[in-house]
Design an enzyme around this catalytic site. Structure first.
Site, mmCIF file in Angstrom:
data_model
loop_
_atom_site.group_PDB
_atom_site.id
_atom_site.type_symbol
_atom_site.label_atom_id
_atom_site.label_comp_id
_atom_site.label_asym_id
_atom_site.label_seq_id
_atom_site.Cartn_x
_atom_site.Cartn_y
_atom_site.Cartn_z
ATOM 1 N N ILE A 23 37.311 17.737 51.660
ATOM 2 C CA ILE A 23 37.058 16.739 50.443
ATOM 3 C C ILE A 23 36.150 15.335 51.048
ATOM 4 O O ILE A 23 37.260 14.617 52.125
ATOM 5 C CB ILE A 23 37.070 16.155 49.301
ATOM 6 C CG1 ILE A 23 37.715 17.390 48.893
ATOM 7 C CG2 ILE A 23 36.933 15.487 48.330
ATOM 8 C CD1 ILE A 23 37.111 18.721 48.669
ATOM 9 N N ARG A 55 42.378 8.481 55.942
ATOM 10 C CA ARG A 55 41.521 9.698 55.125
ATOM 11 C C ARG A 55 40.035 8.949 55.834
ATOM 12 O O ARG A 55 38.751 9.316 56.336
ATOM 13 C CB ARG A 55 41.403 9.683 54.489
ATOM 14 C CG ARG A 55 41.127 10.864 53.146
ATOM 15 C CD ARG A 55 41.100 11.950 53.966
ATOM 16 N NE ARG A 55 40.372 13.280 53.407
ATOM 17 C CZ ARG A 55 40.244 14.543 53.944
ATOM 18 N NH1 ARG A 55 41.564 14.628 53.919
ATOM 19 N NH2 ARG A 55 39.615 15.389 53.330
ATOM 20 N N ASN A 76 26.521 21.902 49.065
ATOM 21 C CA ASN A 76 27.556 22.633 48.811
ATOM 22 C C ASN A 76 27.419 23.814 49.208
ATOM 23 O O ASN A 76 26.993 24.350 47.129
ATOM 24 C CB ASN A 76 28.641 22.121 48.831
ATOM 25 C CG ASN A 76 30.251 22.758 49.040
ATOM 26 O OD1 ASN A 76 30.949 23.361 49.976
ATOM 27 N ND2 ASN A 76 30.746 23.175 47.416
ATOM 28 N N THR A 77 28.570 25.074 49.347
ATOM 29 C CA THR A 77 28.681 26.112 48.326
ATOM 30 C C THR A 77 29.720 27.103 47.776
ATOM 31 O O THR A 77 30.745 26.370 48.904
ATOM 32 C CB THR A 77 27.303 27.470 49.264
ATOM 33 O OG1 THR A 77 27.491 28.654 48.732
ATOM 34 C CG2 THR A 77 28.044 27.842 50.599
ATOM 35 N N HIS A 78 29.983 27.092 46.913
ATOM 36 C CA HIS A 78 31.356 27.597 46.180
ATOM 37 C C HIS A 78 31.485 28.804 45.654
ATOM 38 O O HIS A 78 30.309 29.157 45.327
ATOM 39 C CB HIS A 78 31.874 26.530 45.028
ATOM 40 C CG HIS A 78 33.234 27.165 44.508
ATOM 41 N ND1 HIS A 78 34.177 26.384 45.218
ATOM 42 C CD2 HIS A 78 33.573 27.535 43.343
ATOM 43 C CE1 HIS A 78 34.843 26.628 44.589
ATOM 44 N NE2 HIS A 78 34.925 27.106 43.351
ATOM 45 N N ASP A 92 28.726 15.402 45.000
ATOM 46 C CA ASP A 92 29.357 14.189 44.216
ATOM 47 C C ASP A 92 30.265 13.895 44.936
ATOM 48 O O ASP A 92 31.542 14.563 45.470
ATOM 49 C CB ASP A 92 28.875 14.345 42.420
ATOM 50 C CG ASP A 92 29.651 14.835 42.033
ATOM 51 O OD1 ASP A 92 29.502 15.088 40.400
ATOM 52 O OD2 ASP A 92 30.953 15.459 43.111
ATOM 53 N N GLY A 113 32.912 14.179 43.094
ATOM 54 C CA GLY A 113 34.674 14.958 42.783
ATOM 55 C C GLY A 113 35.153 16.057 43.250
ATOM 56 O O GLY A 113 33.892 16.272 44.800
ATOM 57 N N ASP A 127 33.918 19.795 43.735
ATOM 58 C CA ASP A 127 32.887 20.732 43.048
ATOM 59 C C ASP A 127 32.254 20.593 42.091
ATOM 60 O O ASP A 127 32.421 21.268 41.002
ATOM 61 C CB ASP A 127 33.445 22.491 43.317
ATOM 62 C CG ASP A 127 34.284 22.343 44.740
ATOM 63 O OD1 ASP A 127 35.244 23.052 44.400
ATOM 64 O OD2 ASP A 127 33.369 22.432 45.822
HETATM 65 C C1 GRF Z 1 32.440 31.312 51.991
HETATM 66 O O1 GRF Z 1 32.425 32.082 50.811
HETATM 67 C C2 GRF Z 1 32.316 29.577 51.575
HETATM 68 O O2 GRF Z 1 32.002 28.930 49.461
HETATM 69 C C3 GRF Z 1 33.749 29.171 50.477
HETATM 70 O O3 GRF Z 1 34.751 29.731 52.659
HETATM 71 C C4 GRF Z 1 33.552 30.685 52.998
HETATM 72 C C5 GRF Z 1 32.835 30.333 54.418
HETATM 73 O O4 GRF Z 1 32.328 31.669 54.386
HETATM 74 N N1 GRF Z 1 34.395 27.634 50.897
HETATM 75 P P1 GRF Z 1 31.899 31.535 56.767
HETATM 76 O O5 GRF Z 1 32.804 30.829 56.457
HETATM 77 O O6 GRF Z 1 30.640 30.864 55.303
HETATM 78 O O7 GRF Z 1 32.198 32.281 56.190
#
Ligand code: GRF
Length: 202
Positions: free
Chosen positions: A94, A67, A109-111, A143, A145, A147
């Site tokens: 991660i 890793r 990051n987007t969650h 960071d 962790g 998310d």
């Molecule tokens: C997004 O909703 C992201 O938050 C999640 O997986 C999805 C990725 O969608 N981790 P895409 O690959 O950008 O269409």
């Protein structure tokens, strides 16, 4: 500002960034994507990058002894493009110490859930299973962790009785793509400070 975007799947968040930069121009948006990286081959996210004429790279965990070696290789591959900001848009790995040492504080990051609720790889499924009446999406700095980094912005999405995971995730992604485009542009144009758990965008 130079952006490197990391993907693992369909790349619709990446596409939203590409479309916005195309629409407004990199100058006024404040950033352009200089490369797209992934942890696996053959995904639509890489095809989108290639269609946009962008350099791409793939760092697969199984190609490395362990890793840490993978993490260091990913950090090098990203660093080669000299990004100001790295964006994880559906990147499902991660990152480790090496990556964070180099890009911590400028890795977003987007969650697809309202953190701190429902972190991890199944945020949409977990919110649905829990019976949440509202969920949404979170754009945050990464960071060490999972998310858990400082939150930059969130968007709320109603859960409907007839929702299944994919219907709800699609509705979340509509909000998420707009939120990510808006946040990345503001970070790039205005600059920002991270003060503990607070993010201050100038
Ligand atoms: C997004 O909703 C992201 O938050 C999640 O997986 C999805 C990725 O969608 N981790 P895409 O690959 O950008 O269409």
């Amino acid at each position: 500002k130079r952006l490197v975007v990391l993907v693992s799947g369909s790349g619709t968040n990446l596409q939203a960034l590409l479309d916005e930069i195309e629409r407004t121009g990199a100058e006024s948006y404040g950033a352009r994507i200089v490369a797209v990286g992934a942890d696996r081959d053959g995904i639509e996210g890489l095809a989108r990058a290639e269609r946009a004429g962008l350099p791409t790279f793939v760092c697969r965990v199984k190609d490395f002894a362990g890793r840490e070696e993978w993490d260091a290789a990913l950090a090098r591959a990203v660093a080669d493009h000299e990004p100001d900001l790295v964006v994880s848009a559906g990147f499902m790995k991660i990152v480790g110490k090496e990556f964070l040492a180099r890009f911590g504080g400028r890795f977003v990051n987007t969650h697809p859930a309202l953190l701190p609720s429902f972190p991890g790889a199944h945020g949409v499924r977990d919110a649905l299973a829990y019976g949440a009446r509202v969920t949404g999406c979170t754009v945050h700095f990464v960071d060490d962790g999972v998310d858990t980094g400082p939150i930059i912005a969130q968007g709320v999405v109603e859960v409907r009785d007839e929702d299944d995971e994919s219907a709800l995730h699609e509705r979340i992604k509509e909000v998420e793509r707009r939120l990510l485009v808006e946040v990345v542009g503001r970070l790039a144009r205005n600059g920002y400070r991270i003060e503990g758990r607070k993010v201050v965008i100038q």
